[in-house]
Enzyme design. Structure first.
Site, PDB file in Angstrom:
ATOM      1  N   LYS A   1       0.819  -1.221   0.000  1.00  0.00           N
ATOM      2  CA  LYS A   1       0.000   0.000   0.000  1.00  0.00           C
ATOM      3  C   LYS A   1       0.852   1.270   0.000  1.00  0.00           C
ATOM      4  O   LYS A   1       0.395   2.324  -0.419  1.00  0.00           O
ATOM      5  CB  LYS A   1      -0.939   0.015   1.204  1.00  0.00           C
TER       6      LYS A   1
ATOM      7  N   SER B   1       1.459  -9.969  -0.186  1.00  0.00           N
ATOM      8  CA  SER B   1       1.119  -8.545  -0.206  1.00  0.00           C
ATOM      9  C   SER B   1       1.427  -7.769   1.067  1.00  0.00           C
ATOM     10  O   SER B   1       1.564  -6.547   1.023  1.00  0.00           O
ATOM     11  CB  SER B   1      -0.363  -8.378  -0.560  1.00  0.00           C
TER      12      SER B   1
HETATM   13  C1  LIG Z   1      -5.114  -3.883   0.886  1.00  0.00           C
HETATM   14  C2  LIG Z   1      -4.483  -5.226   0.918  1.00  0.00           C
HETATM   15  C3  LIG Z   1      -4.834  -6.234  -0.013  1.00  0.00           C
HETATM   16  C4  LIG Z   1      -5.895  -6.025  -1.063  1.00  0.00           C
HETATM   17  O1  LIG Z   1      -5.564  -4.999  -1.944  1.00  0.00           O
HETATM   18  P1  LIG Z   1      -6.662  -4.338  -2.892  1.00  0.00           P
HETATM   19  O2  LIG Z   1      -5.938  -3.344  -3.699  1.00  0.00           O
HETATM   20  O3  LIG Z   1      -7.710  -3.743  -2.004  1.00  0.00           O
HETATM   21  O4  LIG Z   1      -7.231  -5.468  -3.699  1.00  0.00           O
HETATM   22  C5  LIG Z   1      -4.147  -7.430   0.027  1.00  0.00           C
HETATM   23  N1  LIG Z   1      -3.205  -7.673   0.968  1.00  0.00           N
HETATM   24  C6  LIG Z   1      -2.849  -6.748   1.872  1.00  0.00           C
HETATM   25  C7  LIG Z   1      -1.787  -7.087   2.844  1.00  0.00           C
HETATM   26  C8  LIG Z   1      -3.472  -5.492   1.881  1.00  0.00           C
HETATM   27  O5  LIG Z   1      -3.115  -4.572   2.792  1.00  0.00           O
END
Ligand SMILES: *Cc1c(COP(=O)(O)O)cnc(C)c1O
Length: 325
Positions: A59, A310
């Protein structure tokens, strides 16, 4: 909502521009691989470790890119957003770094550590009651009253382009891939990565992975009708968003090859495996993409597979409980 693509939707060129803009500001996160994983799934698996990104999640890329795109007037007035999770901290941190004032709307019952972390980065936190108020409305009202620019968590061209730099970098690091697995909440990460893959990874299939209890994007993708799931019950808190957005719905429909779901038990098994065997500390949402491979929901025999991890923002005490002690 239709799946028509808005005229100002981001393109692969915007992801390329974001990659240049973000160089030196975000971490070029490492790839991680493991013979154990490769043998287990019968494929060559390359993990893109955004759990090691600044603020612990991808993010930070979208937030930083969106701030860098503001006009001097917008920067002087400040930004506002709403999130109880990684976007709040990412925007707060990126704003402080760039000298922009940030206001974040958060539920008054958000975990104390998250409130403290967001305030610790210098953001003003505006609390709201989840029973009686809608956070987007409070955010929009603040924006109107104070002249703030809204930087939403996913449904914004500059945010999507920033998130896409995850796959842009991965393509530079990994070379050819047959398959790219990406977690999906509101679809910002998935939309951006799919744009990058179309440009940089010819022939690579892009598959989004959602929690089974929050399968709105999978249903929207398959039906062509935007579908919502409210307050889904899943341990993947980063994917509890009710639906794809005005930009992410058409982008996912156009550029993603398939969507699959995994249940929380599959996420737990993947988390435990990645922690015990690979020594990777990951939050539940961050393990979604690997859970699809680990559980067999996606078959990739003999392929080269990129897996986006992510984020890694998990309370270590809670992790023990999550995994069953
Ligand atoms: C926000 C987030 C997601 C999902 O991302 P989107 O762009 O909303 O699809 C996945 N994994 C983590 C760790 C996140 O913080």
């Amino acid at each position: 909502m239709s799946d028509a693509l808005p005229a100002d939707a981001p393109s692969a060129a915007d992801v390329a521009a974001a990659a240049q803009r973000l160089a030196g500001r975000v971490k070029r996160t490492p790839l991680h691989c493991s013979q154990q994983v490769d043998e287990r799934v019968g494929a060559r698996v390359l993990f893109k470790c955004e759990n090691l990104q600044r603020v612990g999640a991808f993010k930070f890329r979208g937030a930083t890119n969106a701030l860098l795109r503001l006009s001097p007037e917008q920067r002087a007035r400040g930004v506002v957003s709403w999130s109880s999770g990684n976007h709040a901290q990412a925007l707060a941190r990126a704003s402080r770094e760039q000298g922009v004032a940030a206001t974040i709307v958060m539920p008054q019952d958000a975990p104390a550590i998250k409130l403290a972390a967001t305030r610790g980065y210098g953001a003003e936190v505006v609390l709201y009651d989840r029973q009686t108020a809608v956070r987007e409305e409070i955010g929009r009202q603040l924006a109107a009253e104070r002249g703030l620019t809204i930087v939403p968590p996913y449904d914004h061209p500059d945010v999507i382009a920033g998130q896409g730099t995850v796959a842009w970098e991965l393509a530079e690091q990994a070379g050819h891939l047959d398959l790219l697995l990406v977690p999906c909440g509101g679809g910002g990460l998935l939309s951006g990565c799919a744009l990058a893959a179309k440009a940089r990874l010819p022939g690579c299939r892009v598959v989004g992975v959602e929690p089974a209890a929050a399968d709105d994007a999978t249903r929207s993708f398959k039906s062509g009708e935007l579908t919502k799931v409210h307050e889904p019950d899943t341990i993947c808190d980063g994917a509890r968003t009710p639906s794809l957005g005005r930009y992410t719905f058409p982008l996912v429909r156009r550029n993603v090859d398939d969507m699959v779901t995994v249940d929380d038990d599959a996420v737990r098994a993947a988390l435990r495996f990645l922690l015990e065997r690979l020594k990777l500390v990951i939050e539940p949402t961050g393990a979604l993409a690997y859970a699809a491979l680990h559980s067999g929901a996606v078959q990739a025999k003999g392929q080269r597979v990129g897996v986006v991890i992510s984020g890694g923002n998990v309370d270590v005490a809670a992790l023990g409980e999550l995994l069953g002690g």
